[in-house]
Design a protein around this motif. Structure first.
Motif, PDB file in Angstrom:
ATOM      1  N   GLU A  21     -18.394  -0.183  36.405  1.00  5.36           N
ATOM      2  CA  GLU A  21     -17.790  -0.344  37.728  1.00  5.36           C
ATOM      3  C   GLU A  21     -16.294  -0.500  37.519  1.00  5.36           C
ATOM      4  OE1 GLU A  21     -19.628  -3.795  39.535  1.00  5.36           O
ATOM      5  OE2 GLU A  21     -21.421  -2.646  40.020  1.00  5.36           O
ATOM      6  N   ARG A  30     -20.748 -12.254  53.164  1.00  4.57           N
ATOM      7  CA  ARG A  30     -20.810 -13.190  52.026  1.00  4.57           C
ATOM      8  C   ARG A  30     -20.418 -14.596  52.451  1.00  4.57           C
ATOM      9  NH1 ARG A  30     -17.518  -9.129  49.409  1.00  4.57           N
ATOM     10  NH2 ARG A  30     -18.795  -7.754  48.132  1.00  4.57           N
ATOM     11  N   ASP A  86     -18.787  -2.472  52.139  1.00  6.19           N
ATOM     12  CA  ASP A  86     -19.572  -3.241  51.161  1.00  6.19           C
ATOM     13  C   ASP A  86     -18.872  -3.255  49.808  1.00  6.19           C
ATOM     14  OD1 ASP A  86     -21.566  -3.607  53.004  1.00  6.19           O
ATOM     15  OD2 ASP A  86     -23.069  -2.410  51.963  1.00  6.19           O
ATOM     16  N   THR A  87     -18.096  -2.214  49.544  1.00 10.57           N
ATOM     17  CA  THR A  87     -17.519  -2.049  48.197  1.00 10.57           C
ATOM     18  C   THR A  87     -15.985  -2.082  48.186  1.00 10.57           C
ATOM     19  OG1 THR A  87     -17.561   0.360  48.408  1.00 10.57           O
ATOM     20  CG2 THR A  87     -19.520  -0.672  47.433  1.00 10.57           C
ATOM     21  N   CYS A  88     -15.399  -2.355  49.348  1.00 15.14           N
ATOM     22  CA  CYS A  88     -13.934  -2.468  49.442  1.00 15.14           C
ATOM     23  C   CYS A  88     -13.605  -3.793  50.125  1.00 15.14           C
ATOM     24  CB  CYS A  88     -13.337  -1.394  50.348  1.00 15.14           C
ATOM     25  SG  CYS A  88     -13.674   0.301  49.891  1.00 15.14           S
ATOM     26  N   ARG A  89     -12.462  -4.386  49.829  1.00 13.15           N
ATOM     27  CA  ARG A  89     -11.961  -5.480  50.684  1.00 13.15           C
ATOM     28  C   ARG A  89     -10.900  -4.887  51.591  1.00 13.15           C
ATOM     29  NH1 ARG A  89     -12.899  -9.082  46.390  1.00 13.15           N
ATOM     30  NH2 ARG A  89     -14.475 -10.569  47.065  1.00 13.15           N
ATOM     31  N   ASP A  98      -8.840  -4.432  47.683  1.00  8.92           N
ATOM     32  CA  ASP A  98      -9.452  -3.992  46.418  1.00  8.92           C
ATOM     33  C   ASP A  98     -10.652  -3.115  46.725  1.00  8.92           C
ATOM     34  OD1 ASP A  98     -11.663  -5.700  46.962  1.00  8.92           O
ATOM     35  OD2 ASP A  98     -10.752  -7.362  45.858  1.00  8.92           O
ATOM     36  N   ARG A 123      -7.377  -3.358  42.176  1.00 11.67           N
ATOM     37  CA  ARG A 123      -6.901  -4.474  43.005  1.00 11.67           C
ATOM     38  C   ARG A 123      -5.424  -4.323  43.349  1.00 11.67           C
ATOM     39  NH1 ARG A 123     -10.842  -8.569  42.319  1.00 11.67           N
ATOM     40  NH2 ARG A 123     -12.110  -8.255  40.465  1.00 11.67           N
ATOM     41  N   LYS A 130     -14.307  -1.019  44.600  1.00 12.89           N
ATOM     42  CA  LYS A 130     -15.084  -0.724  43.387  1.00 12.89           C
ATOM     43  C   LYS A 130     -15.561   0.715  43.450  1.00 12.89           C
ATOM     44  CE  LYS A 130     -19.282  -0.809  43.281  1.00 12.89           C
ATOM     45  NZ  LYS A 130     -20.321   0.254  43.290  1.00 12.89           N
ATOM     46  N   ASP A 179     -23.015  -8.126  35.766  1.00 16.80           N
ATOM     47  CA  ASP A 179     -21.896  -7.161  35.768  1.00 16.80           C
ATOM     48  C   ASP A 179     -20.667  -7.715  35.021  1.00 16.80           C
ATOM     49  OD1 ASP A 179     -23.464  -5.491  37.433  1.00 16.80           O
ATOM     50  OD2 ASP A 179     -22.615  -6.361  39.252  1.00 16.80           O
ATOM     51  N   ILE A 213     -12.891  -1.594  39.153  1.00 17.22           N
ATOM     52  CA  ILE A 213     -12.374  -2.331  40.316  1.00 17.22           C
ATOM     53  C   ILE A 213     -10.860  -2.190  40.323  1.00 17.22           C
ATOM     54  CG2 ILE A 213     -12.149  -4.599  41.405  1.00 17.22           C
ATOM     55  CD1 ILE A 213     -14.910  -5.254  40.153  1.00 17.22           C
ATOM     56  N   GLY A 217     -11.147 -12.535  45.798  1.00 18.35           N
ATOM     57  CA  GLY A 217     -12.482 -12.561  45.214  1.00 18.35           C
ATOM     58  C   GLY A 217     -12.541 -13.141  43.818  1.00 18.35           C
ATOM     59  N   SER A 218     -13.264 -12.447  42.936  1.00 17.20           N
ATOM     60  CA  SER A 218     -13.547 -13.007  41.601  1.00 17.20           C
ATOM     61  C   SER A 218     -12.284 -13.200  40.772  1.00 17.20           C
ATOM     62  CB  SER A 218     -14.540 -12.125  40.840  1.00 17.20           C
ATOM     63  OG  SER A 218     -13.924 -10.935  40.408  1.00 17.20           O
TER      64      SER A 218
END
Ligand code: TMP
Ligand code: ASP
Length: 239
Positions: free
Chosen positions: A90, A216, A197-200, A175, A94, A177, A129, A92, A99-100
């Motif tokens: 994956e 979330r 679901d996969t972008c901010r 960001d 940014r 993925k 992951d 990512i 997030g993480s």
């Protein structure tokens, strides 16, 4: 195009064989999951919205020199896509810390770094992951250094194109993925969805979150927000 047997069921998608050997059919589900399935819900209309959003974004990339697996939208929640050999990484990208990364490094969400940040994570829920680097990926036989260089190059181009489009939609691309695959001829192409679901995605005017963080973090109005994103992208593409 004839849909044939189910090949794979993921958390938010179903993948079917088609009657053409080099094409698959991807169906987007209404299911939402987070934190490795600890949090689950059905969000009415999400499959349709995500199919619509991903089709618009991947179509836009295809038209602007980034090859993707997307061929065409064939139903309200289905896409026809190219078959690839999936690379289990994956990527990512940014533009804004969130997030993480914010959590791991103790940085406040919303800080804008001077450079674009590229993370790679090994795809595998058993290990959560894990974040890896190029040397790990090469040592594991997942990709070559040359392929990784190409993957970063394509990811940077995707970031530029999407950031430009989202700006037109009044949205900051914080960001996202993406994942890649190899076609039969060995070409590396983007082979993934591009959805909230996969972008901010943050509203430029209000800072409001327009992505899966609403689910979330229990921020409410998930369905309405996904619909708003689809509508804004549609308008931005027609500007
Ligand atoms: P992160 O803050 O959890 O690292 O996520 C960064 C971005 O990548 C965010 O937009 C959500 C997306 N993402 C996925 O789509 N799938 C994943 O499994 C992970 C970890 C992140
Ligand atoms: N890590 C992703 C998320 O937080 C997916 C997952 O948790 O299953 O949404």
């Amino acid at each position: 195009m004839q849909q044939q047997e189910l090949l794979y069921e993921g958390k938010s998608k179903l993948i079917f064989k088609s009657d053409k050997e080099d094409r698959i059919i991807i169906q987007f589900k209404d299911d939402a999951t987070a934190f490795y399935n600890i949090k689950r819900a059905r969000i009415e209309n999400k499959g349709k919205m995500n199919c619509d959003i991903s089709s618009m974004l991947l179509g836009y990339l295809n038209e602007n020199g980034v090859s993707t697996h997307f061929v065409e939208k064939i139903d309200e929640n289905k896409q026809l896509c190219r078959v690839v050999e999936h690379i289990p990484i994956e990527v990512i990208v940014r533009n804004v810390i969130a997030g993480s990364m914010a959590k791991r490094l103790g940085i406040e969400e919303g800080v804008v770094p001077e450079n674009t940040i590229f993370d790679i994570c090994l795809r595998g829920e058993e290990l959560g992951d894990p974040l890896v680097n190029d040397h790990h990926a090469v040592a594991l036989g997942i990709a070559t250094y040359e392929e990784l260089a190409k993957i970063y190059e394509i990811s940077a181009k995707v970031n530029l194109l999407l950031s430009e489009l989202f700006t037109k939609a009044g949205i900051t691309l914080v960001d996202f993925k993406i994942e890649f695959g190899r076609t039969e001829s060995g070409e590396l192409i983007l082979a993934d969805e591009l959805t909230p679901d996969t972008c901010r995605l943050w509203d430029m005017a209000t800072g409001e979150r327009m992505d899966k963080d609403r689910f979330r973090r229990d921020l409410g109005r998930v369905r309405e927000t996904y619909e708003e994103v689809a509508c804004r992208i549609h308008n931005a593409l027609n500007k």
